[in-house]
Design an enzyme around this catalytic site. Sequence first.
Site, PDB file in Angstrom:
ATOM      1  N   THR A 143      35.231   1.845 -58.231  1.00  0.00           N
ATOM      2  CA  THR A 143      34.208   1.914 -57.178  1.00  0.00           C
ATOM      3  C   THR A 143      33.431   3.214 -57.279  1.00  0.00           C
ATOM      4  O   THR A 143      32.196   3.233 -57.168  1.00  0.00           O
ATOM      5  CB  THR A 143      34.847   1.766 -55.792  1.00  0.00           C
ATOM      6  OG1 THR A 143      35.412   0.452 -55.675  1.00  0.00           O
ATOM      7  CG2 THR A 143      33.818   1.966 -54.683  1.00  0.00           C
ATOM      8  N   ASN A 158      35.721 -11.318 -62.017  1.00  0.00           N
ATOM      9  CA  ASN A 158      37.079 -11.040 -61.564  1.00  0.00           C
ATOM     10  C   ASN A 158      37.758 -12.205 -60.855  1.00  0.00           C
ATOM     11  O   ASN A 158      38.973 -12.179 -60.645  1.00  0.00           O
ATOM     12  CB  ASN A 158      37.072  -9.822 -60.625  1.00  0.00           C
ATOM     13  CG  ASN A 158      36.116  -9.994 -59.462  1.00  0.00           C
ATOM     14  OD1 ASN A 158      34.931 -10.263 -59.660  1.00  0.00           O
ATOM     15  ND2 ASN A 158      36.607  -9.850 -58.244  1.00  0.00           N
ATOM     16  N   GLN A 172      37.350  -5.932 -65.441  1.00  0.00           N
ATOM     17  CA  GLN A 172      38.220  -7.046 -65.811  1.00  0.00           C
ATOM     18  C   GLN A 172      38.179  -7.379 -67.304  1.00  0.00           C
ATOM     19  O   GLN A 172      39.040  -8.113 -67.781  1.00  0.00           O
ATOM     20  CB  GLN A 172      37.864  -8.293 -64.991  1.00  0.00           C
ATOM     21  CG  GLN A 172      38.242  -8.210 -63.531  1.00  0.00           C
ATOM     22  CD  GLN A 172      39.740  -8.062 -63.305  1.00  0.00           C
ATOM     23  OE1 GLN A 172      40.562  -8.386 -64.146  1.00  0.00           O
ATOM     24  NE2 GLN A 172      40.102  -7.550 -62.135  1.00  0.00           N
ATOM     25  N   SER A 209      38.634   0.925 -64.710  1.00  0.00           N
ATOM     26  CA  SER A 209      39.633   1.292 -63.718  1.00  0.00           C
ATOM     27  C   SER A 209      40.972   1.538 -64.385  1.00  0.00           C
ATOM     28  O   SER A 209      41.263   0.962 -65.434  1.00  0.00           O
ATOM     29  CB  SER A 209      39.760   0.169 -62.678  1.00  0.00           C
ATOM     30  OG  SER A 209      40.831   0.417 -61.786  1.00  0.00           O
ATOM     31  N   HIS A 211      44.191   1.286 -62.550  1.00  0.00           N
ATOM     32  CA  HIS A 211      45.320   0.506 -62.018  1.00  0.00           C
ATOM     33  C   HIS A 211      45.284  -0.962 -62.420  1.00  0.00           C
ATOM     34  O   HIS A 211      46.267  -1.683 -62.212  1.00  0.00           O
ATOM     35  CB  HIS A 211      45.401   0.651 -60.490  1.00  0.00           C
ATOM     36  CG  HIS A 211      44.377  -0.113 -59.726  1.00  0.00           C
ATOM     37  ND1 HIS A 211      44.656  -1.312 -59.114  1.00  0.00           N
ATOM     38  CD2 HIS A 211      43.085   0.161 -59.437  1.00  0.00           C
ATOM     39  CE1 HIS A 211      43.578  -1.755 -58.493  1.00  0.00           C
ATOM     40  NE2 HIS A 211      42.607  -0.877 -58.674  1.00  0.00           N
ATOM     41  N   THR A 226      38.923  18.915 -57.596  1.00  0.00           N
ATOM     42  CA  THR A 226      39.973  19.127 -58.597  1.00  0.00           C
ATOM     43  C   THR A 226      40.416  17.795 -59.190  1.00  0.00           C
ATOM     44  O   THR A 226      40.702  16.841 -58.468  1.00  0.00           O
ATOM     45  CB  THR A 226      41.188  19.820 -57.949  1.00  0.00           C
ATOM     46  OG1 THR A 226      40.761  21.064 -57.388  1.00  0.00           O
ATOM     47  CG2 THR A 226      42.283  20.075 -58.982  1.00  0.00           C
ATOM     48  N   CYS A 284      39.702  -7.162 -52.966  1.00  0.00           N
ATOM     49  CA  CYS A 284      38.837  -6.390 -52.082  1.00  0.00           C
ATOM     50  C   CYS A 284      38.240  -7.228 -50.955  1.00  0.00           C
ATOM     51  O   CYS A 284      37.698  -6.695 -49.997  1.00  0.00           O
ATOM     52  CB  CYS A 284      37.721  -5.727 -52.890  1.00  0.00           C
ATOM     53  SG  CYS A 284      38.345  -4.500 -54.064  1.00  0.00           S
TER      54      CYS A 284
END
Length: 381
Positions: A71, A150, A180, A200, A202, A238, A324
């Site tokens: 995102t 997705n 995806q 992404s 994860h 950071t 989502c």
Amino acid sequence: MEIYLDNCATTRVCPEAAEAAMNAMVRDYGNPSSLHKKGLDAEHILTAARKEAAALLGCAYDCVYFTGGATDSNNIAIQGALAARPRAGKTIVTTTVEHSSVGATITAMEKRGYTVKRVAPRADGHFDPYDFLDAVDEDTVLLSMMMVNNEMGTILPYDKVIPAVKKRFPELITHIDGVQGFTKIPLSVERLGVDLFSFSGHKLYAPKGVGGLYIRKGVRILPVEYGGGQEKNLHSGTEAVPMIAGMGAAFSMIRKNQAAIARNYRELNAQLRARMAEIPGVVINSPADGCPHLLNISVPGVPSEIMLHALEEKEIYVSSGSACSKGAQSSTLAAFHLPLERVRSALRISFSRETTAEQIDCFADALREVTEKLRKVVGVD
């Protein structure tokens, strides 16, 4: 036996990534911006992870930027590209089936005065490359499209569209949401010629809270947030070294096993399609030429949520659509021209490297049992 088949939503962190993240939390815990050895050690972790991502992307490692997730990457790509070109055209071309992190961002840009052209799938559920070429013109400043849908697994014709539009309009900025498709389909962003590519962590066995953005050399992007100037000013704050370390380790694992993982996806997809064909009332929604790591099905007459929870009682975990959307009825499936009853009853089954043939058989047996019971309850039979 727990059977997790919702890997498009998220994957289990692989042991290599978990170990790398833990080491970065308790051993190599320095701030990469610090000038002492602890800071340098942390910076080396970032560089190593950048190189792993670049090896999968097919690009130079200094073109890879770390973010807080896809995102973040999509917002930086879209908003940053437009902000850097205030005097360019005012038209954006995208699709009707984008993930909300792209779709909602572009809708926000539309409210700021941009004209948006949304290319839809044809009646057969596939995209025609020429529809994108017809939509792009001299006023188009950005083309943004996903690599793989997705929810359906449909592979969009990015490999034909990107080179064609860049040849016709070299200054046009092109962006792919690769969440995806990345690592599932062979890719070289440099050979493709795309300007921006989001991914992404994860979804690929890394911890949540980390992602990345490829930016082609020479493409100017302005930051959408401000702070300490990390990631060359594009993602200040950071760096999340443990999450990035985990993603680098996950990508290294994928690179070593990519062929075997891809073969497993293909075999599982073929097995699941065959088993679904044996169950009365089950309809396959995903195209035959879709990305093999997921399969979308429907049991018309039985709402998705009811089916999902009936399977959950058997410790089988699937999805009713994009995670989502939090269970809301899918507008994406409707955009693919699925009948309303199939949209309302859709289930998404998605595999990981750990998914086995035995698990697919157990799922199919459970689905048959639950389908027979629920269709009687709701009065379909």
